[in-house]
Design an enzyme around this catalytic site. Structure first.
Site, PDB file in Angstrom:
ATOM      1  N   ASP A   1      79.174  69.436  57.731  1.00  9.08           N
ATOM      2  CA  ASP A   1      78.696  69.303  59.110  1.00  9.08           C
ATOM      3  C   ASP A   1      77.972  67.969  59.221  1.00  9.08           C
ATOM      4  O   ASP A   1      77.641  67.362  58.208  1.00  9.08           O
ATOM      5  CB  ASP A   1      77.780  70.476  59.494  1.00  9.08           C
ATOM      6  CG  ASP A   1      76.683  70.701  58.476  1.00  9.08           C
ATOM      7  OD1 ASP A   1      76.847  71.591  57.614  1.00  9.08           O
ATOM      8  OD2 ASP A   1      75.686  69.964  58.495  1.00  9.08           O
TER       9      ASP A   1
ATOM     10  N   GLY B   1      76.935  76.785  44.889  1.00  6.43           N
ATOM     11  CA  GLY B   1      75.791  77.550  45.378  1.00  6.43           C
ATOM     12  C   GLY B   1      76.166  79.004  45.623  1.00  6.43           C
ATOM     13  O   GLY B   1      75.414  79.930  45.284  1.00  6.43           O
TER      14      GLY B   1
HETATM   15  N1  HPA Z   1      71.155  70.363  55.522  1.00  6.09           N
HETATM   16  C1  HPA Z   1      70.936  70.900  54.344  1.00  6.09           C
HETATM   17  N2  HPA Z   1      71.888  71.463  53.621  1.00  6.09           N
HETATM   18  C2  HPA Z   1      73.132  71.470  54.108  1.00  6.09           C
HETATM   19  C3  HPA Z   1      73.423  70.925  55.326  1.00  6.09           C
HETATM   20  C4  HPA Z   1      72.385  70.333  56.070  1.00  6.09           C
HETATM   21  O1  HPA Z   1      72.573  69.838  57.165  1.00  6.09           O
HETATM   22  N3  HPA Z   1      74.756  71.114  55.542  1.00  6.09           N
HETATM   23  C5  HPA Z   1      75.251  71.746  54.471  1.00  6.09           C
HETATM   24  N4  HPA Z   1      74.265  71.976  53.587  1.00  6.09           N
END
Ligand code: HPA
Length: 234
Positions: free
Chosen positions: A203, A21
């Site tokens: 995360d 990305g």
């Molecule tokens: N949501 C959407 N996209 C993401 C997230 C998330 O929690 N973490 C990393 N990319």
């Protein structure tokens, strides 16, 4: 020749491509892993590079964040530059107890809360899926790791989602939330190309844990190595 978002000539881009990305991640991958590199794109700073990896011609191109941004680059790469196989490498939010920070997810399928596919399918819910051979090759390349999951992810419109959508994804055993794979798979299906998304859990949506910056770098290495192996062998 060039497209509105890519300033390359036909032939400048390899048939096999990695799609992070973040455009600076594309630069880092080209600098760190590839040889004989040329930069073919800097339009909107969405960098793209072609070079070799283990002697094979490959490209790496940033796609930006979200389904609309990725769809622009992937459509131009498939329609105008003849790309045949594309592997997204990115991060996702873990949704389940078993999807821990630093784990790798090979996305077998990618759901979405976006309306983006229904416009094509007249409300039929098409199920976008990875190319089996790329998925198999990525699985083979990651067999030595203990923290790899294969299953569904969801490409959501909101990063900061204040609705109950995440709970409904969890009910369906969806492993992670990100924002791009669904359109990579859908556009590839319509253009009869091959695609896969490989994601690191950066995360956790429920526990709100997140990855340290050193772990981020380490996991990026792991993911890039799996992705190159899948691109070459799949
Ligand atoms: N949501 C959407 N996209 C993401 C997230 C998330 O929690 N973490 C990393 N990319």
């Amino acid at each position: 020749m060039s497209t509105p978002h890519i300033s390359a000539n036909k032939g400048d881009i390899a048939e096999r491509i990695l799609l992070p990305g973040d455009p600076l991640r594309a630069k880092w991958i080209a600098d760190t892993y590839m040889e004989n590199v040329t930069q073919y794109n800097a339009v909107r700073n969405m960098f793209g590079y072609t070079g070799t990896y283990k002697g094979e011609r490959v490209s790496v191109q940033g796609t930006g964040m979200g389904l609309p941004s990725l769809s622009i680059y992937v459509t131009e790469l498939f329609n105008d530059y003849g790309v045949q196989s594309a592997i997204r490498i990115g991060t996702c939010g873990g949704l389940l107890e078993k999807t821990k920070i630093g784990d790798v997810i090979l996305a077998m399928t990618a759901s979405t809360d976006s309306n983006i596919n229904r416009r094509f399918t007249n409300n039929l819910d098409f199920a976008p899926h990875a190319d089996f051979k790329l998925l198999l090759a990525a699985h083979e390349a990651s067999k030595h790791l203990s923290n790899v999951h294969v299953g569904g992810v969801a490409s959501m419109d909101y990063f900061y989602d204040e609705s109950d959508a995440i709970q409904r994804l969890i009910q369906h055993g969806v492993l992670g939330a990100e924002m791009e794979a669904n359109q990579l798979y859908s556009i590839a299906a319509r253009k009869q190309r091959r695609a896969l998304a490989i994601l690191t859990v950066s995360d956790h949506v429920i526990t709100h844990e997140s990855m340290s910056s050193t772990d981020r770098e380490k996991s990026l290495n792991t993911m890039v190595e799996i992705a190159f192996a899948a691109l070459l062998n799949g």
